[in-house]
Design a protein around this motif. Structure first.
Motif, mmCIF file in Angstrom:
data_model
loop_
_atom_site.group_PDB
_atom_site.id
_atom_site.type_symbol
_atom_site.label_atom_id
_atom_site.label_comp_id
_atom_site.label_asym_id
_atom_site.label_seq_id
_atom_site.Cartn_x
_atom_site.Cartn_y
_atom_site.Cartn_z
ATOM 1 N N ASN A 335 0.822 -1.209 0.000
ATOM 2 C CA ASN A 335 0.000 0.000 0.000
ATOM 3 C C ASN A 335 0.859 1.264 0.000
ATOM 4 O OD1 ASN A 335 -2.104 -1.793 0.174
ATOM 5 N ND2 ASN A 335 -2.573 -1.375 2.332
ATOM 6 N N ILE A 336 1.888 1.278 0.841
ATOM 7 C CA ILE A 336 2.757 2.452 0.925
ATOM 8 C C ILE A 336 3.447 2.709 -0.413
ATOM 9 C CG2 ILE A 336 4.929 3.302 1.914
ATOM 10 C CD1 ILE A 336 2.648 3.781 3.757
ATOM 11 N N LYS A 337 3.967 1.641 -1.016
ATOM 12 C CA LYS A 337 4.656 1.801 -2.307
ATOM 13 C C LYS A 337 3.712 2.363 -3.370
ATOM 14 C CE LYS A 337 8.223 -1.759 -1.830
ATOM 15 N NZ LYS A 337 8.720 -3.062 -2.372
ATOM 16 N N MET A 338 2.481 1.851 -3.436
ATOM 17 C CA MET A 338 1.538 2.316 -4.439
ATOM 18 C C MET A 338 1.094 3.745 -4.164
ATOM 19 S SD MET A 338 0.138 1.511 -7.229
ATOM 20 C CE MET A 338 -1.044 2.368 -8.264
ATOM 21 N N PHE A 339 0.886 4.058 -2.890
ATOM 22 C CA PHE A 339 0.495 5.420 -2.535
ATOM 23 C C PHE A 339 1.573 6.415 -2.959
ATOM 24 C CE2 PHE A 339 0.288 9.090 0.254
ATOM 25 C CZ PHE A 339 -1.049 9.405 0.238
ATOM 26 N N ASN A 340 2.826 6.096 -2.638
ATOM 27 C CA ASN A 340 3.934 6.988 -3.002
ATOM 28 C C ASN A 340 4.086 7.106 -4.519
ATOM 29 O OD1 ASN A 340 4.594 7.557 -0.343
ATOM 30 N ND2 ASN A 340 6.117 5.914 -0.203
ATOM 31 N N LYS A 341 3.878 5.998 -5.220
ATOM 32 C CA LYS A 341 3.988 6.028 -6.677
ATOM 33 C C LYS A 341 2.989 7.015 -7.279
ATOM 34 C CE LYS A 341 3.542 3.152 -10.824
ATOM 35 N NZ LYS A 341 3.255 1.794 -11.370
ATOM 36 N N LEU A 342 1.748 6.943 -6.825
ATOM 37 C CA LEU A 342 0.731 7.858 -7.345
ATOM 38 C C LEU A 342 0.980 9.291 -6.879
ATOM 39 C CD1 LEU A 342 -2.682 5.944 -7.187
ATOM 40 C CD2 LEU A 342 -1.319 6.531 -9.184
ATOM 41 N N GLN A 343 1.403 9.445 -5.627
ATOM 42 C CA GLN A 343 1.684 10.785 -5.107
ATOM 43 C C GLN A 343 2.734 11.482 -5.950
ATOM 44 O OE1 GLN A 343 0.226 12.341 -2.293
ATOM 45 N NE2 GLN A 343 1.288 14.122 -3.123
ATOM 46 N N HIS A 344 3.728 10.730 -6.411
ATOM 47 C CA HIS A 344 4.820 11.313 -7.181
ATOM 48 C C HIS A 344 4.436 11.649 -8.619
ATOM 49 C CE1 HIS A 344 7.792 9.193 -4.209
ATOM 50 N NE2 HIS A 344 7.282 10.306 -3.709
ATOM 51 N N THR A 345 3.247 11.209 -9.067
ATOM 52 C CA THR A 345 2.802 11.590 -10.412
ATOM 53 C C THR A 345 2.214 12.994 -10.427
ATOM 54 O OG1 THR A 345 0.543 10.698 -10.142
ATOM 55 C CG2 THR A 345 2.247 9.181 -10.973
ATOM 56 N N ILE A 346 1.808 13.489 -9.285
ATOM 57 C CA ILE A 346 1.121 14.782 -9.221
ATOM 58 C C ILE A 346 2.129 15.922 -9.233
ATOM 59 C CG2 ILE A 346 -0.459 16.220 -7.880
ATOM 60 C CD1 ILE A 346 -1.488 13.628 -6.557
ATOM 61 N N THR A 347 1.922 16.860 -10.150
ATOM 62 C CA THR A 347 2.806 18.033 -10.215
ATOM 63 C C THR A 347 2.075 19.222 -10.802
ATOM 64 O OG1 THR A 347 4.893 18.917 -11.064
ATOM 65 C CG2 THR A 347 3.714 17.388 -12.488
ATOM 66 N N GLY A 348 2.315 20.374 -10.209
ATOM 67 C CA GLY A 348 1.825 21.631 -10.780
ATOM 68 C C GLY A 348 2.827 22.239 -11.734
ATOM 69 N N TRP A 349 3.934 21.509 -11.978
ATOM 70 C CA TRP A 349 5.009 22.003 -12.834
ATOM 71 C C TRP A 349 5.258 21.011 -13.975
ATOM 72 C CZ3 TRP A 349 7.362 26.719 -11.659
ATOM 73 C CH2 TRP A 349 7.023 27.263 -10.418
ATOM 74 N N PRO A 350 4.391 20.998 -14.989
ATOM 75 C CA PRO A 350 4.528 20.006 -16.066
ATOM 76 C C PRO A 350 5.829 20.129 -16.851
ATOM 77 C CG PRO A 350 2.912 21.685 -16.650
ATOM 78 C CD PRO A 350 3.218 21.877 -15.197
ATOM 79 N N GLY A 351 6.436 21.308 -16.815
ATOM 80 C CA GLY A 351 7.726 21.485 -17.472
ATOM 81 C C GLY A 351 8.895 21.257 -16.531
ATOM 82 N N GLY A 352 8.623 20.792 -15.323
ATOM 83 C CA GLY A 352 9.667 20.616 -14.311
ATOM 84 C C GLY A 352 9.761 21.837 -13.420
ATOM 85 N N LYS A 353 10.035 21.617 -12.136
ATOM 86 C CA LYS A 353 10.143 22.738 -11.206
ATOM 87 C C LYS A 353 11.599 23.147 -11.050
ATOM 88 C CE LYS A 353 8.671 24.358 -6.662
ATOM 89 N NZ LYS A 353 7.943 24.031 -5.416
ATOM 90 N N PRO A 354 11.942 24.379 -11.421
ATOM 91 C CA PRO A 354 13.350 24.827 -11.362
ATOM 92 C C PRO A 354 13.896 24.805 -9.937
ATOM 93 C CG PRO A 354 11.986 26.352 -12.636
ATOM 94 C CD PRO A 354 11.048 25.418 -11.933
ATOM 95 N N ASN A 355 15.178 24.505 -9.849
ATOM 96 C CA ASN A 355 15.907 24.548 -8.568
ATOM 97 C C ASN A 355 15.231 23.688 -7.495
ATOM 98 O OD1 ASN A 355 17.702 26.542 -9.696
ATOM 99 N ND2 ASN A 355 16.064 28.044 -9.351
ATOM 100 N N ALA A 356 14.698 22.549 -7.910
ATOM 101 C CA ALA A 356 14.027 21.663 -6.956
ATOM 102 C C ALA A 356 14.567 20.247 -7.114
ATOM 103 C CB ALA A 356 12.522 21.677 -7.202
ATOM 104 N N ASP A 357 14.447 19.473 -6.061
ATOM 105 C CA ASP A 357 14.817 18.052 -6.131
ATOM 106 C C ASP A 357 13.791 17.343 -7.022
ATOM 107 O OD1 ASP A 357 15.513 15.442 -5.782
ATOM 108 O OD2 ASP A 357 14.963 15.333 -3.665
ATOM 109 N N ASP A 358 14.253 16.820 -8.157
ATOM 110 C CA ASP A 358 13.315 16.208 -9.101
ATOM 111 C C ASP A 358 13.328 14.678 -9.044
ATOM 112 O OD1 ASP A 358 15.702 15.594 -10.304
ATOM 113 O OD2 ASP A 358 15.421 16.892 -12.055
ATOM 114 N N SER A 359 13.956 14.115 -8.008
ATOM 115 C CA SER A 359 14.065 12.656 -7.927
ATOM 116 C C SER A 359 12.708 11.972 -7.755
ATOM 117 C CB SER A 359 14.993 12.262 -6.770
ATOM 118 O OG SER A 359 14.514 12.785 -5.537
#
Length: 642
Positions: A335-359
């Motif tokens: 459950n934790i792995k799946m929750f984190n996987k989906l959480q990491h798909t969400i972004t308000g920066w579709p072009g990437g967020k500058p000066n941020a950890d993008d891992s």
């Protein structure tokens, strides 16, 4: 003992069996290929082998043939075999399934015209051996005509092979819901869904004939061999009902469960809803649990139990055929792995967020300002499908270019074109404006648009596109119209993708050298333009992959007005606020010719902005139901790795 076709590596071969059962759910033998092109070639090979076998025995080969988009590639391959491999049709007798009523032979929407255009004009078949139901037969003679059609089939020894497609109502031929098992060739009134599906070819539902002559269920079932073709996700639900459901006159194709030598030949999209593909853990408890399959299963389990991801228990997994997942991990870790996987798909920066950890982000932080191409098959797919993301990319300072691959001219009604032409004439009377007005007024139901009318309709779509992207803040210099040649036929039927099309797409990619490409991955487009446009992009990327700038290019696929990605497939989800939802709506409104009774409505009578808003709202709601943050709406993307 019956005979079936089975997939054997890359081949299809006959295999006798006592009782066939692909899974405990399936009642009709089916073979699934990775794409419809490969599948069509195999079906054509079977037909060719049958023709040659009959020739060796000095016998006629009686074929029952279908029309529509599904068999076109089969016919193309048969024509190729005739021209390149010496396949002769001199012993072939054909009987077509159906024809509209009334319908003249020379009308380009007639099935007589279709069959000659795609097959008969290109092979050595004797014209006397061609039988297509007569769409001009009078009402007082039609019953006798239908009886005689069945009699001709019997007198020729019956159908050796029947090729079928399937409609979304489950019809085969034009045997609509309610058709009787013992029905013969007859006149039938077409179902509304069938009329809707036919509307694009007739440039509007009002132009579709309400009746047709069709072979009956009994006529079809009398064939010694039946192959049904099914392509695309829009056929997946009805194919599941047909293959796994109970026999019912409400789904006439289910009668084929009783045929002793019938195979459904499908592509992956068409077979996607079958239990062994959609929920394979219900079929095979020993299957290999890959990461993608695990994600799919957990999302499904949440839907089945009406629980969020973090609420699932060991019992939920065990009770729903997923105990194999618990052999290496307990439910908490899964459950934790799946929750984190989906959480990491969400972004308000579709072009990437500058000066941020993008891992843990779907896009790279660098370069901070990216060159972006948004490919749009038609001149409105960009704002319908990803208008919120489009707006976000511009607001966040990326170098955004929108590329319209086709003119979209066939989707402009004659009424709209006439209005624009008359306005043009009033502003500045010209011979050209009058010529366009005359062409539209003199146009018959079966005639093509003139070049001048097509140009006007294309310019209407261009003007609307400029209005929409200007509303989002994009400069005109960043708007590109490719007018790909495959589309410019003036009819629903398009040409095949050509080298010229590919070179045009390749050229715009080379010019911009993008860090991001967005493209339409919605292959349920009812008239196939999306698929050809996507194929052009994929082929261009393949040819350009050796270029150094392509090493830093990521491709994101969006879906359009017809379908959305499943949650387990989504790799980037871009939230939208209520104000952004409205902004997207107003951008769609700029495409005025595609509002209020659009010509290519598909199976949904609502306007495109309504469909888009509901789809985006549903995606956000699904994320919320799985236990993640709640947003007004979300646009979803899947990354394509070339």
């Amino acid at each position: 003992m019956k005979t079936i076709l089975e997939k054997n590596g890359a081949n299809i071969r006959y295999k006798p069996v006592g009782q066939f059962e692909e899974t405990r759910f399936e009642k009709i033998h089916n073979v699934i290929f990775s794409n419809s092109n490969q599948a069509s070639i195999k079906v054509a090979e079977e037909i060719a082998a049958l023709i040659r076998k009959k020739q060796e025995a000095n016998k006629n080969c009686v074929l029952g043939l279908a029309t529509g988009s599904s068999p076109i590639r089969v016919y193309e391959e048969l024509v190729r075999m005739h021209k390149e491999d010496g396949l002769s049709f001199h012993n072939v007798i054909t009987f077509n399934l159906d024809e509209y009523l009334p319908m003249e032979k020379d009308n380009r929407q007639s099935y007589w015209y279709f069959m000659h255009e795609h097959l008969f004009n290109h092979v050595d078949i004797n014209p006397k051996n061609i039988h297509v139901p007569d769409g001009t037969v009078s009402s007082d003679k039609v019953i006798d005509y239908c009886i005689s059609y069945d009699d001709k089939i019997k007198k020729n020894g019956g159908l050796d092979f029947q090729l079928l497609g399937i409609g979304r109502t489950g019809h085969v031929g034009f045997n609509e819901p309610g058709s009787h098992y013992n029905s013969g060739t007859r006149v039938i009134t077409l179902d509304h869904i069938t009329l809707v599906d036919a509307a694009p070819a007739f440039l509007g539902i009002d132009n579709v004939p309400r009746k047709a002559i069709t072979m009956g269920i009994a006529t079809v079932m009398s064939a010694k061999r039946i192959v049904l073709l099914g392509w695309g996700e829009n056929k997946a639900n009805i194919l599941k009902k047909t293959i796994e459901g109970e026999i019912s006159p409400q789904v006439p194709a289910t009668y084929l469960q009783n045929h002793k030598n019938c195979t459904f030949v499908l592509d992956t999209g068409a077979g996607s809803q079958l239990t062994r593909n959609k929920t394979p853990w219900l079929v095979d408890e020993s299957l290999e649990w890959t990461e993608s399959l695990t994600s799919k299963a957990i999302v499904w389990l949440c839907d089945e139990t009406n629980k969020s991801i973090l609420s699932l228990t060991d019992k939920d997994y065990n009770d729903n055929g997923m105990s194999g997942l618990l052999t290496t991990e307990d439910s908490y870790d899964l459950n934790i792995k799946m929750f984190n996987k989906l959480q990491h798909t969400i972004t308000g920066w579709p072009g990437g967020k500058p000066n941020a950890d993008d891992s843990s982000r779907p896009e790279r932080a660098e370069p901070a300002r990216k060159r972006v191409i948004i490919f749009s098959p038609h001149p409105d797919d960009d704002v319908i499908s990803m208008g919120g993301t489009f707006d976000r990319l511009i607001e966040q300072g990326h170098d955004v270019h929108v590329v319209y691959q086709t003119s979209g001219n066939i989707a402009v009604s004659d009424t709209d074109a006439l209005r624009y032409a008359e306005i043009s004439k009033r502003i500045g009377p010209t011979d050209e404006a009058q010529k366009i007005i005359d062409c539209i007024k003199d146009k018959s139901d079966s005639s093509f648009d003139s070049l001048e009318v097509r140009k006007l309709k294309g310019n209407i779509r261009r003007g609307e596109s400029y209005a929409a992207v200007r509303y989002l803040g994009l400069e005109d210099s960043h708007v590109h119209f490719l007018d790909l040649p495959f589309y410019e036929t003036g009819t629903i039927k398009k040409n095949n993708l050509s080298q010229k099309d590919i070179e045009i797409v390749k050229s715009i990619i080379t010019e911009i050298k993008p860090h991001q490409i967005y493209a339409a991955g919605d292959l349920a487009d009812p008239h196939g333009t999306h698929k050809v446009c996507l194929d052009a992009i994929f082929e261009s990327l393949d040819r350009l992959k050796a270029e150094s700038y392509m090493d830093d290019c990521w491709v994101w696929l969006y879906r359009g007005a017809w379908h959305e990605w499943d949650v387990d497939e989504i790799e980037m989800a871009v939230p939208m606020s209520p104000s952004q939802v409205l902004k997207k709506r107003y951008a769609i409104f700029c495409h005025q010719s595609q509002k209020d009774g659009v010509m290519f409505q598909g199976d949904d009578s609502r306007e495109f902005w309504m469909r888009a808003e509901e789809r985006n709202k549903n995606t956000a709601e699904r994320y919320r139901a799985l236990g993640l943050s709640h947003y007004a709406a979300m646009e979803a993307f899947v990354r394509y790795k070339f």
